[in-house]
Scaffold this motif. Sequence first.
Motif, PDB file in Angstrom:
ATOM      1  N   ASP A 255       0.819  -1.211   0.000  1.00 43.53           N
ATOM      2  CA  ASP A 255       0.000   0.000   0.000  1.00 43.53           C
ATOM      3  C   ASP A 255       0.849   1.256   0.000  1.00 43.53           C
ATOM      4  O   ASP A 255       0.349   2.362   0.155  1.00 43.53           O
ATOM      5  N   ARG A 256       2.161   1.111  -0.165  1.00 45.53           N
ATOM      6  CA  ARG A 256       3.029   2.283  -0.103  1.00 45.53           C
ATOM      7  C   ARG A 256       2.678   3.263  -1.230  1.00 45.53           C
ATOM      8  O   ARG A 256       2.326   2.857  -2.341  1.00 45.53           O
ATOM      9  N   ALA A 257       2.757   4.531  -0.903  1.00 49.31           N
ATOM     10  CA  ALA A 257       2.556   5.548  -1.929  1.00 49.31           C
ATOM     11  C   ALA A 257       3.504   6.700  -1.636  1.00 49.31           C
ATOM     12  O   ALA A 257       3.637   7.131  -0.490  1.00 49.31           O
ATOM     13  N   VAL A 258       4.186   7.169  -2.657  1.00 45.91           N
ATOM     14  CA  VAL A 258       5.081   8.309  -2.508  1.00 45.91           C
ATOM     15  C   VAL A 258       4.242   9.566  -2.715  1.00 45.91           C
ATOM     16  O   VAL A 258       3.554   9.697  -3.724  1.00 45.91           O
ATOM     17  N   THR A 259       4.266  10.452  -1.726  1.00 46.93           N
ATOM     18  CA  THR A 259       3.419  11.642  -1.823  1.00 46.93           C
ATOM     19  C   THR A 259       4.181  12.890  -2.266  1.00 46.93           C
ATOM     20  O   THR A 259       3.618  13.750  -2.934  1.00 46.93           O
ATOM     21  N   HIS A 260       5.470  12.999  -1.873  1.00 46.63           N
ATOM     22  CA  HIS A 260       6.261  14.170  -2.264  1.00 46.63           C
ATOM     23  C   HIS A 260       7.682  13.719  -2.566  1.00 46.63           C
ATOM     24  O   HIS A 260       8.214  12.850  -1.870  1.00 46.63           O
ATOM     25  N   VAL A 261       8.284  14.312  -3.572  1.00 47.68           N
ATOM     26  CA  VAL A 261       9.690  14.036  -3.872  1.00 47.68           C
ATOM     27  C   VAL A 261      10.406  15.358  -4.088  1.00 47.68           C
ATOM     28  O   VAL A 261       9.923  16.235  -4.806  1.00 47.68           O
ATOM     29  N   PHE A 262      11.560  15.483  -3.433  1.00 49.88           N
ATOM     30  CA  PHE A 262      12.421  16.650  -3.643  1.00 49.88           C
ATOM     31  C   PHE A 262      13.772  16.154  -4.131  1.00 49.88           C
ATOM     32  O   PHE A 262      14.357  15.254  -3.522  1.00 49.88           O
ATOM     33  N   VAL A 263      14.235  16.706  -5.243  1.00 54.99           N
ATOM     34  CA  VAL A 263      15.567  16.370  -5.729  1.00 54.99           C
ATOM     35  C   VAL A 263      16.335  17.669  -5.884  1.00 54.99           C
ATOM     36  O   VAL A 263      15.864  18.599  -6.559  1.00 54.99           O
ATOM     37  N   ASP A 264      17.504  17.718  -5.233  1.00 57.13           N
ATOM     38  CA  ASP A 264      18.281  18.960  -5.224  1.00 57.13           C
ATOM     39  C   ASP A 264      17.415  20.136  -4.764  1.00 57.13           C
ATOM     40  O   ASP A 264      17.515  21.248  -5.290  1.00 57.13           O
ATOM     41  N   GLY A 265      16.544  19.872  -3.836  1.00 59.60           N
ATOM     42  CA  GLY A 265      15.699  20.923  -3.288  1.00 59.60           C
ATOM     43  C   GLY A 265      14.545  21.309  -4.178  1.00 59.60           C
ATOM     44  O   GLY A 265      13.762  22.194  -3.858  1.00 59.60           O
ATOM     45  N   LYS A 266      14.441  20.654  -5.319  1.00 58.26           N
ATOM     46  CA  LYS A 266      13.354  20.976  -6.245  1.00 58.26           C
ATOM     47  C   LYS A 266      12.183  20.044  -5.959  1.00 58.26           C
ATOM     48  O   LYS A 266      12.354  18.825  -5.850  1.00 58.26           O
ATOM     49  N   TYR A 267      11.006  20.643  -5.819  1.00 60.85           N
ATOM     50  CA  TYR A 267       9.819  19.860  -5.492  1.00 60.85           C
ATOM     51  C   TYR A 267       9.195  19.322  -6.759  1.00 60.85           C
ATOM     52  O   TYR A 267       8.922  20.062  -7.701  1.00 60.85           O
ATOM     53  N   PHE A 268       9.027  18.009  -6.790  1.00 61.77           N
ATOM     54  CA  PHE A 268       8.338  17.385  -7.920  1.00 61.77           C
ATOM     55  C   PHE A 268       6.963  16.934  -7.444  1.00 61.77           C
ATOM     56  O   PHE A 268       6.855  16.077  -6.572  1.00 61.77           O
ATOM     57  N   GLU A 269       5.982  17.549  -8.027  1.00 61.25           N
ATOM     58  CA  GLU A 269       4.619  17.249  -7.616  1.00 61.25           C
ATOM     59  C   GLU A 269       4.276  15.818  -8.008  1.00 61.25           C
ATOM     60  O   GLU A 269       4.623  15.370  -9.100  1.00 61.25           O
ATOM     61  N   GLN A 270       3.623  15.113  -7.114  1.00 61.51           N
ATOM     62  CA  GLN A 270       3.234  13.734  -7.407  1.00 61.51           C
ATOM     63  C   GLN A 270       1.898  13.720  -8.112  1.00 61.51           C
ATOM     64  O   GLN A 270       0.921  14.291  -7.645  1.00 61.51           O
ATOM     65  N   LYS A 271       1.895  13.049  -9.228  1.00 63.09           N
ATOM     66  CA  LYS A 271       0.622  12.846  -9.912  1.00 63.09           C
ATOM     67  C   LYS A 271      -0.163  11.793  -9.123  1.00 63.09           C
ATOM     68  O   LYS A 271       0.393  11.099  -8.272  1.00 63.09           O
ATOM     69  N   GLU A 272      -1.412  11.671  -9.444  1.00 63.65           N
ATOM     70  CA  GLU A 272      -2.200  10.589  -8.844  1.00 63.65           C
ATOM     71  C   GLU A 272      -1.444   9.279  -9.037  1.00 63.65           C
ATOM     72  O   GLU A 272      -0.931   9.023 -10.122  1.00 63.65           O
ATOM     73  N   PRO A 273      -1.354   8.454  -8.000  1.00 65.71           N
ATOM     74  CA  PRO A 273      -0.653   7.184  -8.198  1.00 65.71           C
ATOM     75  C   PRO A 273      -1.314   6.407  -9.325  1.00 65.71           C
ATOM     76  O   PRO A 273      -2.545   6.364  -9.422  1.00 65.71           O
TER      77      PRO A 273
END
Lengths: 467, 548
Positions: free
Chosen positions: B414-432
Amino acid sequence: MRKSLAILILTSLSIVSPMFVFAQAKNDILIKNATVMTAAKGTLENTDILVQNGKIVKIGKNIAAPAGARVIDASGKYVTPGIIDCHSHSMLDAINEGVFSVTSMTRTRDVLNPTDITIYRALAGGVTAANLLHGSANSIGGQNTTVKFKWGHPVEDYPIADAPPGIKFAMGENVKRATSFAAPGSAVRYPRTRMGVVETMRDAFLRARDYKQAWADYKAGKTKVQPRKDLELEPLVEILEGKRLVHAHGYRSDEHLNLLLLADEFGFKVATLQHGLEAYKIAPEIAKRGTGVSIFTDSWSYKLEAYDAIPYNAYILWKNGVNVSINSDSDERMRRLNLDAAKVMKYGGVPEEDAFKMITINPAKQLGIDKRTGSIEIGKDADIVIWNAHPFSVYSRVEMTMVEGEVLFDRAKDADMRRAMAAERDALEKLDVNKAPSGGGGTSPRIPSEMRVKDRDEADQADGGNR
Amino acid sequence: MRSKLLLPLVAAFCLLLTAQAYGQSYAITNARIVTVSGATIEKGAVVIRNGLIEAVGANVAPPADAQIFDAAGLTVYPGFIDALTNLGMPAAPARAGGPGGGQAAQPTGTTPTSNSNYPAGLRPEDEAVNDLRAGEAQFEANRNAGFTTVLTTGRSGIFNGRSAVIDLAGETVSAMVIKSPFAQHITFSTIGGGQYPASLLGTFAAIRQMFYDAQRQQEIEKAYAANPRGMKRPDADRSLVALYPAINREIPAVFAANREIEIIRALDLIKEFKLNGVIAGGTESWKVADRLKAQNVSVLLSLNFPKRTASSSPDADPEPLETLRFRAEAPKCAAKLAAAGVRFAFQSDNIRSLGDFFVNAGKAVESGLNKEAAIRAMTLGAAELLGVDKTLGSIEAGKIANIVVVKGDVFGKDRAVTHVFVDGKYFEQKEPPKRDANPSGASGPSASGPSVTGRYTVTIEVPGQPLAATLTFSQSGPTLTGTMVSQLGTSQIKNGRVSTDGFSFGSSVEFGGAAIDISVSGKVSGDQISGTIDSPQGAVPFSGTKNP
């Protein structure tokens, strides 16, 4: 599911794990009341053999068992030294490097695979040591490895450390590739004729001579820049210096003679002519040079260059004082070398003891390992086979095989091991990861592995199964 | 003149934009924070600014200018690291997991021209960074799965060339690269095309000869640099020069090896040439854990566990016990390495579904691996093995802000990634993405695309001698039947499947008096067909068109 008893047996053998046998400790072993074919001093009746620390320490009658020794009653049984196969490709994950005709830089040691089930099967046929050779696709093939079949041991335990290094040479059909296909896109390789093969060898030795000189000049300070360490030429220099044994595949006597003359020219001795089905034609020339011959006892006319083979080959060579051994060149025939040796008694009448030596002490001498194995003598490695009957009888079976005093095949335990593995298989097959994916049906059954072409390099198939 | 004047202006404007982007600050609050380097913070905040982690702790207050993400009920991890991929590489070669997985397939893309003294496959000078494609969009699936950093290398052959550690963000290659080169990568394969080495025997001889040649070249260069007078100028052989860092132990030598015997062969070479060795794959590395420990060799452990596939389960033949054991033991490997003190990091090994990376890491945990050790193997432990742990792998103030926020158990389904930051840049998560209706994938998704039925004229790109062939396909649902006709004869298509990914089938051709099993996969797009034919002799690409 399983098609026949034969497949059942083969598949059962194919799953014997090295783990089962490796756990055994090296106990003292006393073999009692055996008929011992020594391959050195005739056959001894009602004889005991004491094995300590992997060596044969006593041979005689009524030897007392040391405390803690395992005593094996061999009454009515035959005991022999382990059989040595002077020409094998077992354990090898690759056999031919066929792009060049000179591949002396390759080493079978690099591709040994100690999980090859043929090792266990060889032990079940009484074979304890073998000469693992590069294939016969090249004029000068790769470096050999002389091994003891120490099933269950890590790979580094297999090579016999003090065995002299060797190398494969080859002449004739497989090398000139007259009968094989060039892979799409690949060029036709030189040499293409028997004379080209000899030229290729001579050229290699001339290069090796120059290479040796270049290093000598550098070491003497005559040149400034260190020559390249050339892995192709270094083994050839060792041949010139008499430090590396040449095992030369060939069938026709004219080619064997060409090689012997080339060796004369460059001042080295050929250790063995391999196959040599026509060697009887030049037996005195071979004997004069102290070269050995390692043959098949039959395979007469099985290919064009074997057309002049005769069943009396071993006898004529033996009569002329040539050291003859009988090899298998086959994972399957390796298990029945005892019967191949028996055949030379029928054709010409080689005496039993000399016939038996052709699969024991004679190949040991050809491989330079006769100081430690090949016969039952005090001080030698305890590479010993116990048979239920005379090994030349078709009714004989190996009951036990030990290598350096370690029992690596024991028929009495084999059935238990199979049962244990069948149980393990049942358990493993129930795991999800081992279940066949659903819905994959509709496909026809594939060919059982025993009937499939072996998954080795393509050159094996092109050279008549490497023979 | 005019444009020259404009340049500084444009540059200044760009800087301003960048500063604005990096000046953006984020705060993840009310989160459970797995720092990896220190204790887990049950409820706290992470503040990100200028691409770095500005602060982390239980009592950290979000700055006034920060965009705030309330992560109550969620867990924050350092961005996950995939310790070996082909990401960003053109025509990534397929590296199969499972038995023989150490053998890389031949390149399927076009072979770039080179003026090297050595054939493709024996070119240690190949650099991943030279081939790396710019742009972060290509990494979306990996970021969505929680990966922020990977080791990437894209070459096949024996000397695969030198890898690079990259962040999965940045519009230019220079912005993506963290460390290059990381290591020289070596695979015990052959180079094909009728060239030496064509067998495993030659592979070892060729590797050895190149190492010896590089050693000598380096000695000669040193002597020449010290006193060139009266000495012949040494060859400027960049292939050999590229091996210096590996033979001088300045960078690791990574050997692809899954089976015990392959790993032992690698360990023998590592010992022979005193290399700083690493094993990639390592499915059976637990069997030689003591030797790995003794030689201080770490493992980039594949989480692409061997699976039974339809084509590898012939009905006529019980599978070898070794194969059954191989699959059963794979998930237990990590725990055994940990117990033996062998360092390891997880890698995806071209796993089909990135979600399986975490599911399989979970299987390693079920098989006895400490959960923290499993997290480490995809964060700080991986960063250590890749030599980037000063800046990556844990949540500490001052480190690069590679952060992932996870809902649910990271190893759970049931894991879901909700937010990802790479080099401080926020990548918005699309609907899983919606789960596959048929997640086992065994029978394949029903082919929804147009039917591939038809007759195709193709050219099989056998090096130096292209072969013409005709493929006749008949598709019925997901099942593909038909024939392949070439100068090698007519072969029936077996186990043919069609899915949205393309088609695949097995067959056998007569060659040199022997039957050779081949497996074919490819795609039909419009009238165009292309794909790869894999055989024991290597893989070759094919392409062609549909007959009208």
